[in-house]
Design a protein around this motif. Structure first.
Motif, short mmCIF file in Angstrom:
data_model
loop_
_atom_site.label_atom_id
_atom_site.label_comp_id
_atom_site.label_asym_id
_atom_site.label_seq_id
_atom_site.Cartn_x
_atom_site.Cartn_y
_atom_site.Cartn_z
N ASN A 151 -0.12 -13.77 -3.07
CA ASN A 151 -0.13 -12.34 -3.36
C ASN A 151 -0.36 -11.53 -2.09
OD1 ASN A 151 0.39 -12.55 -6.01
ND2 ASN A 151 -1.71 -12.28 -6.71
N ASP A 154 2.78 -11.50 -0.27
CA ASP A 154 3.72 -10.57 -0.91
C ASP A 154 3.35 -9.12 -0.58
OD1 ASP A 154 5.08 -12.60 -1.95
OD2 ASP A 154 4.36 -12.38 -4.01
N ARG A 155 2.02 -8.85 -0.62
CA ARG A 155 1.58 -7.49 -0.35
C ARG A 155 1.93 -7.10 1.09
NH1 ARG A 155 -3.24 -7.67 -2.97
NH2 ARG A 155 -4.36 -8.28 -1.11
N ASP A 156 1.73 -8.05 2.02
CA ASP A 156 2.05 -7.78 3.43
C ASP A 156 3.54 -7.51 3.58
OD1 ASP A 156 -0.55 -8.07 4.01
OD2 ASP A 156 -0.37 -10.06 4.95
N THR A 157 4.37 -8.35 2.93
CA THR A 157 5.82 -8.17 3.01
C THR A 157 6.20 -6.81 2.45
OG1 THR A 157 5.89 -10.49 2.43
CG2 THR A 157 8.00 -9.34 2.54
N PHE A 158 5.60 -6.48 1.29
CA PHE A 158 5.89 -5.21 0.65
C PHE A 158 5.55 -4.04 1.57
CE2 PHE A 158 4.42 -1.58 -1.91
CZ PHE A 158 5.57 -1.32 -2.64
N LYS A 159 4.36 -4.19 2.23
CA LYS A 159 3.92 -3.13 3.15
C LYS A 159 4.91 -2.96 4.30
CE LYS A 159 -0.97 -2.44 2.59
NZ LYS A 159 -2.23 -3.12 2.84
N VAL A 161 8.13 -3.71 4.33
CA VAL A 161 9.35 -3.09 3.80
C VAL A 161 9.13 -1.59 3.58
CG1 VAL A 161 10.90 -3.00 1.80
CG2 VAL A 161 10.23 -5.21 2.74
N GLU A 162 7.98 -1.28 3.01
CA GLU A 162 7.65 0.11 2.71
C GLU A 162 7.64 0.95 3.99
OE1 GLU A 162 3.68 0.94 1.51
OE2 GLU A 162 4.33 2.40 -0.01
#
Ligand SMILES: [Zn+2]
Ligand SMILES: [Zn+2]
Length: 209
Positions: A151, A154-159, A161-162
């Motif tokens: 998780n 995933d959160r790091d990847t999401f950040k 991308v964001e």
């Protein structure tokens, strides 16, 4: 009938109670007095502690005695009570001894010992289950930790991308702003040119007069 040692019988020297096996078993010397072997092999000088008659350590005789039935039962009961958390080999030996002693005895007799043994077995099953459950919980904890790590990833990847999207959006905004500035500038230039054209048309002298 065999000679029986009462549970409360003790060696007159060390005052320890006699056991059925090992060195605490009662031993006799030629004067006829009885002590435990430990005391007889260590007493100095080698005189009977009671009648003072000299004896030879090599002539110490182990007595063949039985313990009364009740004593065996209380002995087993004590072993059951004390070995709830013993190591497996001790438990296995206790199970063998208890099974041998109870075999052939009436089912409705020795109720305390039978109940204690039943409780012992239930406890054993429960502790096994507890150990099993503990392992299961550990496995779940490991899975949970792994899931959390994923998780986190995933959160790091999401950040990432964001923030890249945000950067693109702000670039676009700047571009749009620039475009609008350029277009209003163009408008201004075009209208200026238009006015200039009209003025030039007006100021040109007419040839048809
Ligand atoms: Zn003794
Ligand atoms: Zn003696």
């Amino acid at each position: 009938m065999p000679l029986v040692v009462h549970p409360s019988s003790t060696c007159d020297v060390c005052l320890e109670s006699y056991a059925t096996e090992n060195d605490a078993h009662p031993h006799a010397i030629p004067c006829g007095h009885i002590f435990c072997r430990v005391c007889l092999v260590t007493v100095e000088p080698t005189n009977c502690p009671l009648c003072r008659k000299a004896f030879n350590r090599e002539r110490i005789k182990k007595l063949h005695v039985d313990r009364p039935e009740l004593d065996m039962e209380s002995d087993l009961l004590q072993r059951v009570a004390l070995n709830f958390d013993a190591l497996p080999p001790t438990k296995a030996q206790l199970s063998i001894d208890l099974g041998a002693w109870l075999a052939g005895r009436p089912e409705d007799d020795h109720i305390a010992l039978r109940k204690a043994w039943a409780a012992f077995q239930v406890y054993d099953t429960l502790s096994e289950r507890k150990a099993h459950d503990k392992q299961k919980i550990k496995r779940f904890e490991r899975m949970l930790a792994q899931r959390n790590e994923e998780n986190e990833y995933d959160r790091d990847t999401f950040k990432a991308v964001e923030s890249s999207l945000l950067a693109q959006v702000s670039q676009l905004t700047a571009y749009v702003l620039l475009l609008s500035v350029v277009s209003s500038l163009t408008c201004a230039v075009v209208s200026r040119l238009g006015r200039l054209q009209i003025w030039r048309l007006k100021s040109t002298p007419s040839d048809s007069s």
